[in-house]
Motif scaffolding. Structure first.
Motif, PDB file in Angstrom:
ATOM      1  N   LEU A  24       0.714  -1.218  -0.092  1.00 42.43           N
ATOM      2  CA  LEU A  24      -0.257   0.104  -0.058  1.00 42.43           C
ATOM      3  C   LEU A  24       1.263   1.145   0.012  1.00 42.43           C
ATOM      4  O   LEU A  24       2.133   0.750   0.958  1.00 42.43           O
ATOM      5  N   ASN A  25       0.826   1.919  -0.918  1.00 35.83           N
ATOM      6  CA  ASN A  25       1.287   3.502  -0.616  1.00 35.83           C
ATOM      7  C   ASN A  25       0.388   4.812  -0.468  1.00 35.83           C
ATOM      8  O   ASN A  25      -1.253   4.225   0.332  1.00 35.83           O
ATOM      9  N   LYS A  26       0.827   5.811   0.320  1.00 40.84           N
ATOM     10  CA  LYS A  26      -0.112   7.100   0.644  1.00 40.84           C
ATOM     11  C   LYS A  26      -0.587   7.861  -0.572  1.00 40.84           C
ATOM     12  O   LYS A  26      -0.266   6.866  -1.899  1.00 40.84           O
ATOM     13  N   GLN A  27      -0.933   8.704  -0.507  1.00 43.71           N
ATOM     14  CA  GLN A  27      -1.460   9.344  -1.400  1.00 43.71           C
ATOM     15  C   GLN A  27      -0.593   9.563  -2.735  1.00 43.71           C
ATOM     16  O   GLN A  27      -1.081  10.089  -3.890  1.00 43.71           O
ATOM     17  N   ASP A  28       0.176  10.805  -1.628  1.00 43.36           N
ATOM     18  CA  ASP A  28       1.227  11.367  -2.949  1.00 43.36           C
ATOM     19  C   ASP A  28       2.292   9.826  -3.429  1.00 43.36           C
ATOM     20  O   ASP A  28       3.295  10.246  -4.015  1.00 43.36           O
ATOM     21  N   GLY A  29       2.137   8.624  -3.541  1.00 42.89           N
ATOM     22  CA  GLY A  29       2.431   7.525  -4.423  1.00 42.89           C
ATOM     23  C   GLY A  29       3.837   7.212  -3.737  1.00 42.89           C
ATOM     24  O   GLY A  29       4.594   6.009  -3.688  1.00 42.89           O
ATOM     25  N   SER A  30       4.460   7.673  -2.131  1.00 42.94           N
ATOM     26  CA  SER A  30       5.748   7.037  -1.436  1.00 42.94           C
ATOM     27  C   SER A  30       5.014   6.476  -1.238  1.00 42.94           C
ATOM     28  O   SER A  30       3.844   5.484  -0.579  1.00 42.94           O
TER      29      SER A  30
ATOM     30  N   GLY B  88      -2.808   6.890  14.680  1.00 45.88           N
ATOM     31  CA  GLY B  88      -2.778   8.518  14.176  1.00 45.88           C
ATOM     32  C   GLY B  88      -3.020   8.962  12.961  1.00 45.88           C
ATOM     33  O   GLY B  88      -2.588  10.252  12.375  1.00 45.88           O
ATOM     34  N   MET B  89      -3.332   8.248  12.399  1.00 45.80           N
ATOM     35  CA  MET B  89      -3.823   8.647  10.516  1.00 45.80           C
ATOM     36  C   MET B  89      -4.062   9.151   9.782  1.00 45.80           C
ATOM     37  O   MET B  89      -5.701  10.084  10.708  1.00 45.80           O
ATOM     38  N   ASN B  90      -4.148  10.252   9.310  1.00 46.89           N
ATOM     39  CA  ASN B  90      -3.564  11.607   9.015  1.00 46.89           C
ATOM     40  C   ASN B  90      -3.641  11.445   7.418  1.00 46.89           C
ATOM     41  O   ASN B  90      -3.791  13.081   6.734  1.00 46.89           O
ATOM     42  N   PHE B  91      -3.728  10.769   6.591  1.00 49.75           N
ATOM     43  CA  PHE B  91      -3.226  10.353   4.855  1.00 49.75           C
ATOM     44  C   PHE B  91      -4.369   9.422   4.435  1.00 49.75           C
ATOM     45  O   PHE B  91      -4.307   8.689   4.735  1.00 49.75           O
ATOM     46  N   TYR B  92      -4.502  10.159   3.314  1.00 45.65           N
ATOM     47  CA  TYR B  92      -5.241   9.118   1.900  1.00 45.65           C
ATOM     48  C   TYR B  92      -4.729   8.215   1.616  1.00 45.65           C
ATOM     49  O   TYR B  92      -2.739   7.849   1.709  1.00 45.65           O
ATOM     50  N   VAL B  93      -4.763   6.600   1.510  1.00 46.71           N
ATOM     51  CA  VAL B  93      -4.003   5.792   0.757  1.00 46.71           C
ATOM     52  C   VAL B  93      -4.294   6.009  -0.738  1.00 46.71           C
ATOM     53  O   VAL B  93      -5.121   7.377  -1.683  1.00 46.71           O
ATOM     54  N   GLU B  94      -3.099   6.040  -1.376  1.00 50.66           N
ATOM     55  CA  GLU B  94      -3.363   6.497  -3.160  1.00 50.66           C
ATOM     56  C   GLU B  94      -4.477   5.879  -3.448  1.00 50.66           C
ATOM     57  O   GLU B  94      -5.031   4.700  -3.501  1.00 50.66           O
ATOM     58  N   GLY B  95      -4.498   7.020  -4.610  1.00 50.98           N
ATOM     59  CA  GLY B  95      -5.849   6.842  -5.732  1.00 50.98           C
ATOM     60  C   GLY B  95      -7.017   7.486  -4.934  1.00 50.98           C
ATOM     61  O   GLY B  95      -8.300   7.690  -5.712  1.00 50.98           O
TER      62      GLY B  95
END
Length: 360
Positions: free
Chosen positions: A324-330, A346-353
């Motif tokens: 799985l990647n983060k939204q920014d592709g990292s 503490g999730m504060n990011f969307y996943v990629e896609g």
């Protein structure tokens, strides 16, 4: 042990079993602070079902009280303080935004036990925190949603941009995408837990954008009503079964099952074994359930969803498993790697896609 001590211990045990405390008051008083009305059909309704389970379990040995529609903020602290002054022995504060108020009031009443739902601050020895792994249930919802959408657009009504809600969006998206690589999520943030008018407006807006499946992290049945009016739009019960809209548009539900926990923690106060703990339980522990999957869902999809539920319950599968990647592709999780609880909490990011930004 001296005979007199033995008799005293027996008498104390008998007193506690019958609801009498050492200081003379007769019943264990358990308070509940609710962010919405008990009739919301969702979050607060399920917490109140937990309160009723306490009454059923302990009968005359307990007295329960509740205050509904308590806004997150200063008013919550006032309500908790009054509940403590009125003799509560245990107080459940059932919304994320009550976190600071709970700890502030607990500092003033060290002999009263406080249990805060979905929070993470335990600043005093008389405060516990508890939550459910709702993201497991949302994984099952996501699989069904991705499998049944015909437009490939799934709408998501989000409440507040806190880790719990972000986790839910990500989990639903990951599993919808596994079921249907063409799926797209459209997300509307309504900044409320319970506001039927806003929820209905959000559902209508998502349907107008092409969504034929609606997911929600809000508490009313208004999105179901909007889906029903639109026709050919599926929805899922949130927190409670919302079965009044089954078999369609409501095709399944995520269930919040608080009763066993409330009974267990009340018993711990009664018998003197209560300790400050952090509890985060899921499907396998019985705190998260999946409501009946109706026949509006194809049998094959239903079987897949139930298999996913079983694997989450027995721990053989984690809802956040790489790659799985983060939204920014990292890169986030490698092949077969599972997310740790600290990151999830503490999730504060969307996943990629997922498109769009998380509001600040």
């Amino acid at each position: 042990m001296k005979l007199t001590t033995l008799f005293a211990s027996a008498a104390l045990a008998l007193g506690l079993a019958s609801g009498a405390w050492a200081d003379g008051h007769e019943k264990t008083k358990v308070g509940f602070v609710y962010v919405g009305p008990v009739g919301d059909g969702g979050w607060t309704f399920t917490h109140d079902q937990g309160r009723l389970a306490v009454e059923e379990e302990f009968g005359d040995a307990v007295e329960t009280v509740f205050v509904e529609n308590v806004a997150e903020g200063p008013d919550a602290e006032r309500v908790m303080t009054q509940m403590a002054l009125d003799g509560a022995d245990l107080i459940f504060t059932t919304s994320f935004g009550y976190m600071d108020a709970t700890n502030n009031v607990a500092a003033k009443f060290p002999d009263i036990k406080f249990e805060h739902a979905t929070g993470y601050k335990r600043l005093h020895p008389n405060v516990s925190t508890y939550s459910a792994r709702f993201y497991e249930g949302r994984a099952v919802q996501g699989h069904i949603a991705g499998s049944i959408t015909e437009s490939n657009i799934i709408g998501y009504i989000a409440s507040f941009p806190i880790p719990e809600v972000i986790r839910g969006i990500n989990s639903a998206y990951i599993h919808a995408k596994k079921a249907n690589p063409d799926v797209e999520f459209k997300i509307i943030w309504v900044y409320t837990w319970f506001d039927p008018a806003k929820e209905a407006d959000a559902a209508t807006a998502l349907i107008e954008q092409g969504a034929d499946v609606i997911l929600q992290h809000t508490d009313s049945t208004a999105p179901h009503a909007a889906a029903q009016e639109a026709g050919n739009v599926a929805a899922f019960g949130q927190a409670s079964d919302m079965s009044a809209y089954a078999p369609y548009p409501r095709v399944s539900a995520i269930l919040d099952l608080w009763g066993p926990y409330y009974v267990e923690r009340t018993r711990a106060v009664i018998d003197g074994t209560w300790e400050s703990v952090d509890t985060w339980n899921g499907i396998g522990d019985g705190m998260v359930g999946i409501g009946e999957i109706t026949d509006a869902v194809p049998a094959e999809v239903k079987a897949e969803a139930l298999a996913l539920k079983a694997s989450l319950a027995d721990g053989s599968y984690h809802a956040f498993t790489g790659p799985l990647n983060k939204q920014d592709g990292s890169a986030w999780l490698g092949e077969g790697e599972s997310a740790d609880d600290g990151t999830l909490a503490g999730m504060n990011f969307y996943v990629e896609g997922i498109t769009g930004d998380i509001p600040q």
